[in-house]
Motif scaffolding. Sequence first.
Motif, short mmCIF file in Angstrom:
data_model
loop_
_atom_site.label_atom_id
_atom_site.label_comp_id
_atom_site.label_asym_id
_atom_site.label_seq_id
_atom_site.Cartn_x
_atom_site.Cartn_y
_atom_site.Cartn_z
N MET A 1 -22.97 29.33 -8.57
CA MET A 1 -21.86 29.02 -9.46
C MET A 1 -20.56 28.97 -8.68
O MET A 1 -20.47 29.47 -7.55
CB MET A 1 -21.76 30.05 -10.58
N GLY A 2 -19.53 28.44 -9.33
CA GLY A 2 -18.25 28.37 -8.64
C GLY A 2 -17.08 28.16 -9.58
O GLY A 2 -17.25 27.97 -10.79
N TRP A 3 -15.90 28.20 -8.99
CA TRP A 3 -14.64 27.92 -9.68
C TRP A 3 -13.97 26.74 -9.00
O TRP A 3 -13.86 26.71 -7.77
CB TRP A 3 -13.71 29.13 -9.62
N PHE A 4 -13.51 25.81 -9.82
CA PHE A 4 -12.72 24.68 -9.36
C PHE A 4 -11.37 24.69 -10.08
O PHE A 4 -11.24 25.27 -11.15
CB PHE A 4 -13.45 23.36 -9.66
N ARG A 5 -10.40 24.06 -9.48
CA ARG A 5 -9.06 24.00 -10.04
C ARG A 5 -8.60 22.54 -10.07
O ARG A 5 -8.84 21.78 -9.14
CB ARG A 5 -8.09 24.82 -9.19
N GLN A 6 -7.91 22.20 -11.16
CA GLN A 6 -7.28 20.89 -11.25
C GLN A 6 -5.80 21.07 -11.55
O GLN A 6 -5.43 21.52 -12.64
CB GLN A 6 -7.93 20.02 -12.34
N ARG B 1 -9.76 17.41 -9.25
CA ARG B 1 -10.36 18.73 -9.30
C ARG B 1 -10.86 19.12 -7.90
O ARG B 1 -11.48 18.30 -7.21
CB ARG B 1 -11.53 18.73 -10.29
N GLU B 2 -10.56 20.36 -7.49
CA GLU B 2 -10.94 20.78 -6.16
C GLU B 2 -11.57 22.17 -6.20
O GLU B 2 -11.28 22.97 -7.09
CB GLU B 2 -9.71 20.81 -5.24
N VAL B 3 -12.41 22.44 -5.21
CA VAL B 3 -13.11 23.71 -5.17
C VAL B 3 -12.16 24.84 -4.79
O VAL B 3 -11.27 24.67 -3.95
CB VAL B 3 -14.30 23.65 -4.20
N VAL B 4 -12.35 25.98 -5.43
CA VAL B 4 -11.61 27.20 -5.11
C VAL B 4 -12.54 28.21 -4.44
O VAL B 4 -12.25 28.72 -3.36
CB VAL B 4 -10.98 27.82 -6.36
N SER B 5 -13.67 28.50 -5.09
CA SER B 5 -14.59 29.50 -4.57
C SER B 5 -15.96 29.32 -5.20
O SER B 5 -16.06 28.88 -6.35
CB SER B 5 -14.06 30.91 -4.87
N CYS B 6 -17.01 29.68 -4.45
CA CYS B 6 -18.38 29.57 -4.95
C CYS B 6 -19.18 30.79 -4.52
O CYS B 6 -18.83 31.47 -3.53
CB CYS B 6 -19.05 28.30 -4.41
N ILE B 7 -20.27 31.04 -5.24
CA ILE B 7 -21.10 32.20 -4.97
C ILE B 7 -22.57 31.86 -5.26
O ILE B 7 -22.86 31.12 -6.21
CB ILE B 7 -20.64 33.41 -5.81
N ASN B 8 -23.46 32.37 -4.41
CA ASN B 8 -24.86 32.10 -4.68
C ASN B 8 -25.40 33.06 -5.74
O ASN B 8 -24.71 34.01 -6.16
CB ASN B 8 -25.69 32.15 -3.39
N TRP B 9 -26.62 32.81 -6.20
CA TRP B 9 -27.13 33.55 -7.35
C TRP B 9 -27.36 35.02 -7.04
O TRP B 9 -27.29 35.86 -7.92
CB TRP B 9 -28.42 32.90 -7.88
N ARG B 10 -27.60 35.34 -5.75
CA ARG B 10 -27.86 36.72 -5.37
C ARG B 10 -26.60 37.47 -4.95
O ARG B 10 -26.68 38.64 -4.59
CB ARG B 10 -28.86 36.75 -4.22
#
Length: 126
Positions: free
Chosen positions: A35-40, A46-55
Amino acid sequence: QVHLVESGGGLVQAGGSLRLSCTASGGWTIDIYHMGWFRQAPGKEREVVSCINWRETITYYDVSAKGRFTISRDNPKSTLYLRMDNLTPGDTGVYFCVVDLTVNQNFCQLSARPFWGQGTQVTVSS
């Protein structure tokens, strides 16, 4: 029906903090997805801010977020978080959570069919 609902946005002064949350509803189990967070920002893509894997073993941060933002997740609660500290006016925008992407320490890339929340507005005043 499956939904992603973001919350925690608002108006804050520069130097302040916010914690965004994104909760999946409708019986959807998100714990197998990255999952992740994007910002517009206004007038921008829209651009990526941060992402994380499921674990929660791998996180990615855009250079603008590194050292100030912290991404985390609570899989039993089907919730993704973004803690944002030392906010600046440049952080202003609508923040969207997204499910289904590829992530490692060096990049975060959306899948062919990502699922988006409706967004939450963050406004940082100077």
